[in-house]
Design an enzyme around this catalytic site. Structure first.
Site, PDB file in Angstrom:
ATOM      1  N   ASN A 118       0.968  -1.138  -0.033  1.00 31.35           N
ATOM      2  CA  ASN A 118       0.183  -0.008   0.077  1.00 31.35           C
ATOM      3  C   ASN A 118       0.807   1.283  -0.013  1.00 31.35           C
ATOM      4  O   ASN A 118       0.602   2.315  -0.724  1.00 31.35           O
ATOM      5  CB  ASN A 118      -1.068   0.247   1.256  1.00 31.35           C
ATOM      6  CG  ASN A 118      -1.906   0.741   1.099  1.00 31.35           C
ATOM      7  OD1 ASN A 118      -2.054   1.919   0.704  1.00 31.35           O
ATOM      8  ND2 ASN A 118      -3.220   0.226   1.385  1.00 31.35           N
ATOM      9  N   ILE A 147       1.518  -9.542   2.145  1.00 29.55           N
ATOM     10  CA  ILE A 147       0.975 -10.863   2.874  1.00 29.55           C
ATOM     11  C   ILE A 147      -0.251 -10.162   3.345  1.00 29.55           C
ATOM     12  O   ILE A 147      -1.173 -11.246   3.784  1.00 29.55           O
ATOM     13  CB  ILE A 147       1.935 -11.465   3.998  1.00 29.55           C
ATOM     14  CG1 ILE A 147       1.931 -10.362   5.119  1.00 29.55           C
ATOM     15  CG2 ILE A 147       3.411 -11.668   3.297  1.00 29.55           C
ATOM     16  CD1 ILE A 147       2.740 -10.924   6.415  1.00 29.55           C
ATOM     17  N   ASP A 148      -0.495  -8.791   3.757  1.00 27.83           N
ATOM     18  CA  ASP A 148      -1.766  -8.711   4.260  1.00 27.83           C
ATOM     19  C   ASP A 148      -2.928  -8.726   3.335  1.00 27.83           C
ATOM     20  O   ASP A 148      -4.099  -8.429   3.833  1.00 27.83           O
ATOM     21  CB  ASP A 148      -1.705  -6.928   4.825  1.00 27.83           C
ATOM     22  CG  ASP A 148      -0.780  -6.934   5.950  1.00 27.83           C
ATOM     23  OD1 ASP A 148      -0.576  -7.980   6.866  1.00 27.83           O
ATOM     24  OD2 ASP A 148       0.387  -6.004   5.978  1.00 27.83           O
ATOM     25  N   MET A 192      -0.201 -11.915  11.935  1.00 24.75           N
ATOM     26  CA  MET A 192      -0.007 -10.423  11.586  1.00 24.75           C
ATOM     27  C   MET A 192      -1.039 -10.126  10.568  1.00 24.75           C
ATOM     28  O   MET A 192      -2.123 -10.792  10.169  1.00 24.75           O
ATOM     29  CB  MET A 192       1.174 -10.502  10.538  1.00 24.75           C
ATOM     30  CG  MET A 192       2.395 -10.310  11.034  1.00 24.75           C
ATOM     31  SD  MET A 192       3.929 -10.211   9.771  1.00 24.75           S
ATOM     32  CE  MET A 192       5.315  -9.764  10.928  1.00 24.75           C
ATOM     33  N   ARG A 194      -2.392  -5.544  10.692  1.00 20.59           N
ATOM     34  CA  ARG A 194      -2.379  -4.426  11.372  1.00 20.59           C
ATOM     35  C   ARG A 194      -4.011  -3.767  11.139  1.00 20.59           C
ATOM     36  O   ARG A 194      -4.489  -3.705  12.180  1.00 20.59           O
ATOM     37  CB  ARG A 194      -1.560  -3.359  10.957  1.00 20.59           C
ATOM     38  CG  ARG A 194      -1.505  -1.788  11.795  1.00 20.59           C
ATOM     39  CD  ARG A 194      -0.859  -0.845  11.159  1.00 20.59           C
ATOM     40  NE  ARG A 194       0.569  -1.084  10.877  1.00 20.59           N
ATOM     41  CZ  ARG A 194       1.074  -1.483   9.801  1.00 20.59           C
ATOM     42  NH1 ARG A 194       0.534  -1.396   8.773  1.00 20.59           N
ATOM     43  NH2 ARG A 194       2.570  -1.786   9.742  1.00 20.59           N
ATOM     44  N   GLU A 249      -3.029  -9.367  15.306  1.00 18.26           N
ATOM     45  CA  GLU A 249      -2.240  -8.457  15.950  1.00 18.26           C
ATOM     46  C   GLU A 249      -2.933  -7.246  16.040  1.00 18.26           C
ATOM     47  O   GLU A 249      -2.748  -6.495  16.820  1.00 18.26           O
ATOM     48  CB  GLU A 249      -0.675  -8.282  15.456  1.00 18.26           C
ATOM     49  CG  GLU A 249      -0.805  -7.793  13.777  1.00 18.26           C
ATOM     50  CD  GLU A 249       0.600  -7.482  13.336  1.00 18.26           C
ATOM     51  OE1 GLU A 249       1.397  -7.813  13.884  1.00 18.26           O
ATOM     52  OE2 GLU A 249       0.419  -7.055  12.240  1.00 18.26           O
ATOM     53  N   GLN A 300       6.054 -16.091   9.178  1.00 12.06           N
ATOM     54  CA  GLN A 300       4.926 -16.035   8.311  1.00 12.06           C
ATOM     55  C   GLN A 300       5.020 -15.340   6.983  1.00 12.06           C
ATOM     56  O   GLN A 300       4.408 -15.820   5.976  1.00 12.06           O
ATOM     57  CB  GLN A 300       3.525 -15.645   9.041  1.00 12.06           C
ATOM     58  CG  GLN A 300       3.469 -14.042   9.312  1.00 12.06           C
ATOM     59  CD  GLN A 300       2.523 -14.046  10.448  1.00 12.06           C
ATOM     60  OE1 GLN A 300       1.515 -13.998  10.318  1.00 12.06           O
ATOM     61  NE2 GLN A 300       3.132 -13.622  11.642  1.00 12.06           N
TER      62      GLN A 300
END
Length: 408
Positions: A118, A147-148, A192, A194, A249, A300
């Site tokens: 991003n 990975i998000d 993970m 956020r 997290e 991860q």
């Protein structure tokens, strides 16, 4: 023709596959009958920061053979190094843009590729707009990864499938380990994510193999409270001896300040960790059963021994599509993927404006979250399952995987 490629943001298993895709497609296009100019591809060490310092590596020379290319494709993390560097708003400090423009033009760069998430797409949007406004011939193309899985305008992002595969397989092994004793116990896995819970939610794919765990899944998209979490755990313990919890997290209980550092990165994002250990203490004190927490942390992101073959293939294809955009003279574009079908699984590649992607977070769909905010629907399994398919055999030496490393 001369091109430059840089990597930015958090590492993944697939980001180097995108680097390979750009590199191979540029040469494939450059060697056809329509292009007679020689192709030269420069890697830029440590993203925009490295560009400002003119730290280049010649990929023509570094990738000497097909074996080198294949090893780089399978190597996790950012082989060129990364950075977290935010370009200022245009007009705030134009000297940085002027310096970047000077460096790119001085080195005769036709197109600058930026592989990242991003925040990296924020760089693509700002830099391409500046160069265009100042009549520079240099183009900028964004190559997505994270990975998000939280980039808008696309079905999913390269890097996510491998991370999801690792997380699911790791939790499956935690299930086996946690259920060997005939005593009440709780295992809490901190994953993970956020601002978006895609990776934590993906643990629901274990149902495809008959697992009923994780029994509780918590995402940033849902309201979260310690008291409700404890009530959920008690309810699950009334039904089974072992309770497995997957917790993002990024969940934000009202008292989160008591276990988070409060420090931020260059983009203002908080460094998050500690919710798992905090919840472990709460369960031990309030419920009094055996409890253990696991923070999967950076493992991860870069566990290439469990990489998804689908993920690496798509990451390379995204890089190849980016190179085609460059050959068409496009700028300020980001490659996207659109899912055409689930059975058989198929995606199509396209592109969109960088400013349509930058600084926007794609949240996990609320329709796939239970009303109680502690579980994921079966519909999501069908979304996740194709992304983790296929295995990638690592190149082994002395019983260990070997990785590609650019010479210093």
């Amino acid at each position: 023709m001369r091109f430059a490629i840089a990597q930015s943001g958090g590492p993944t298993c697939a980001i180097n596959a995108s680097l390979v895709g750009v590199h191979l497609e540029l040469f494939a296009n450059g060697n056809d009958s329509a292009h007679i100019a020689p192709i030269e591809v420069l890697g830029v060490r440590n993203g925009i920061q490295g560009l400002l310092e003119e730290r280049f590596v010649n990929l023509n020379e570094a990738l000497q053979s097909e074996d080198d290319v294949d090893l780089l494709r399978k190597t996790p993390s950012t082989a060129l190094g990364s950075c977290r560097f935010r370009l200022p708003a245009v007009g705030q400090d134009d000297s940085i843009y002027q310096k970047i423009q000077h460096i790119l033009e001085k080195n005769n760069i036709d197109t600058f590729f930026y592989i990242g998430g991003n925040d990296s797409m924020d760089t693509v949007a700002k830099l391409s707009a500046w160069l265009s406004a100042h009549n520079s011939p240099v183009k900028v193309i964004g190559v997505p990864k994270t990975i998000d899985n939280d980039l808008v305008c696309m079905d999913h992002t390269p890097g996510f499938g491998s991370a999801a595969k690792y997380v699911a397989m790791t939790i499956q092994e935690i299930i086996r380990d946690s259920s060997v004793y005939n005593v009440p116990s709780v295992a809490i896995c901190e994953i993970m994510g956020r601002d978006a819970g895609w990776l934590t939610a993906s643990t629901c794919v274990l149902r495809a193999n008959g697992e009923d765990a994780p029994h509780l899944i918590y995402l940033p998209e849902s309201d979260f409270s310690i008291s409700q979490f404890l009530a959920d755990v008690r309810e699950q313990l009334a039904q089974r001896n072992t309770v497995i919890c997957a917790v993002s997290e990024g969940v934000t209980p009202p008292d989160a300040d008591c276990f988070r550092s409060g420090t931020n990165d260059e983009f203002g994002h908080a460094y998050l960790s500690g919710i798992g250990k905090f919840l472990e203490t709460q369960v031990r004190n309030e419920i009094g059963v055996k409890v253990r927490s696991m923070e999967l942390n950076v493992m991860q992101r870069c566990s290439s021994h469990l990489a998804s073959a689908c993920d690496l293939k798509e990451a390379e294809n995204v890089g190849r599509y980016a190179a085609k955009l460059a050959m068409q003279g496009r700028t300020g574009r980001v490659v996207t993927m659109r899912r055409v079908s689930d059975a058989p699984y198929r995606v199509e590649y396209s592109d969109t404006a960088a400013d349509a992607v930058a600084n926007i977070t794609r949240k996990f769909p609320s329709k796939w979250i239970s009303d109680a905010g502690n579980q994921i629907s079966d519909e999501a399994v069908n979304y996740f399952l194709p992304l983790i398919q296929g295995e990638v055999a690592p190149v082994m030496r002395n019983g260990l995987p070997t990785h590609f490393r650019f010479a210093i």
